[in-house]
Design an enzyme around this catalytic site. Sequence first.
Site, mmCIF file in Angstrom:
data_model
loop_
_atom_site.group_PDB
_atom_site.id
_atom_site.type_symbol
_atom_site.label_atom_id
_atom_site.label_comp_id
_atom_site.label_asym_id
_atom_site.label_seq_id
_atom_site.Cartn_x
_atom_site.Cartn_y
_atom_site.Cartn_z
ATOM 1 N N TYR A 124 44.292 25.755 34.052
ATOM 2 C CA TYR A 124 43.705 26.782 34.901
ATOM 3 C C TYR A 124 44.504 26.716 36.197
ATOM 4 O O TYR A 124 44.208 25.938 37.098
ATOM 5 C CB TYR A 124 42.219 26.515 35.133
ATOM 6 C CG TYR A 124 41.553 27.525 36.042
ATOM 7 C CD1 TYR A 124 41.701 28.884 35.818
ATOM 8 C CD2 TYR A 124 40.786 27.114 37.129
ATOM 9 C CE1 TYR A 124 41.106 29.817 36.647
ATOM 10 C CE2 TYR A 124 40.183 28.036 37.962
ATOM 11 C CZ TYR A 124 40.344 29.382 37.713
ATOM 12 O OH TYR A 124 39.748 30.302 38.546
ATOM 13 N N ASP B 83 44.659 30.204 31.589
ATOM 14 C CA ASP B 83 44.674 31.253 32.608
ATOM 15 C C ASP B 83 45.793 30.895 33.576
ATOM 16 O O ASP B 83 45.733 29.873 34.262
ATOM 17 C CB ASP B 83 43.314 31.290 33.319
ATOM 18 C CG ASP B 83 43.236 32.365 34.396
ATOM 19 O OD1 ASP B 83 44.303 32.854 34.827
ATOM 20 O OD2 ASP B 83 42.120 32.693 34.835
ATOM 21 N N HIS C 288 36.466 37.394 31.705
ATOM 22 C CA HIS C 288 37.664 37.315 30.859
ATOM 23 C C HIS C 288 37.200 37.378 29.407
ATOM 24 O O HIS C 288 36.033 37.143 29.104
ATOM 25 C CB HIS C 288 38.404 35.988 31.056
ATOM 26 C CG HIS C 288 38.998 35.804 32.411
ATOM 27 N ND1 HIS C 288 40.359 35.671 32.624
ATOM 28 C CD2 HIS C 288 38.420 35.695 33.637
ATOM 29 C CE1 HIS C 288 40.585 35.488 33.920
ATOM 30 N NE2 HIS C 288 39.422 35.506 34.541
#
Length: 313
Positions: A161, A200, A302
């Site tokens: 992330y 991500d 998301h």
Amino acid sequence: MSLKRRAQPASSQDTSSKKAKANFFAPRTAPAPSSLIQPQFVFSKKQDGSLRLTTWNVNGIKSVDEKVLKKYLEAEDPDIIVLTETKYGKGKPDIMCLKTKYKHQVWGTDPKAGQAGTAILSKQKPQNIIIGLPTWHGPSEETAGRFVQLEFEHTYLIGTYVPNSGENFKSLDTKKKWNEAFKEHLDSLDTDKPVIWAGDFNCIPSKKDLDQKAQTFWNNLAGLSEVERTGLDAILNPPKTDDRKLKDAWRHLHPDTEEFTHASLKYGAWRLDSFILSEGILDKVQSCEIRHELKDLNLSDHWPVTLDFFGPL
């Protein structure tokens, strides 16, 4: 309001031919709230000899409806799932469908409660586990919620992330520091065995990865700056031609398609989540798809991306 009705005079007509009226006083069944209607997912089955990997920014794992999550996992049946922005503290969340499906779980947590969080859940046992970016110049706990690495026999699997550069780019220096440290680590890994990088990435490489509304923020919003794009490109395409290269699997398979993995009313739709692989194993990718079926279920801002990979990890 009173529900009492006046008695009606008897009709001289033959009542046996009249349509029966509904019982006014009978209890009525209310329609089920939309929040209680569970979706049905149908995805293609993975082929024999292939593995299915899924990455998903859940925007808080405890806020995801467990019944919907269970149905999704039953339909998708990933062998490995990379979860980002879990916002979970120490330990493992008590979510039965995750506990029963994935024997090997690694949860990386952020030192600040309710922030970041990266996890990899696997049906296969890894050879080695690392939590926190090893080349980070600072306390290891600073990146524990943003980097998890599992080593398998033939590949390294990394879930990230990536830090956001923040409002008015206030955290851009941190993002630049991350990119440099991450590049250094990937360079060392790829000389040993290929890498599958999922998660991500908090950076948009091109305007094709934004809808029309989001494009109006180009170069003026976190994740859209030229500095961040340059940093990501340096990771994917080292300047020396003999160095390793990495490729975005989804974009490789969908070179001109405009699809997205995140959306907001204010900033439009973005493609922030994907799988990036060492170029040498790109031919083992059978498919890479964005699961738009989860877009409007209020599970996260998301939705997942799934990769079918031929051969063992």
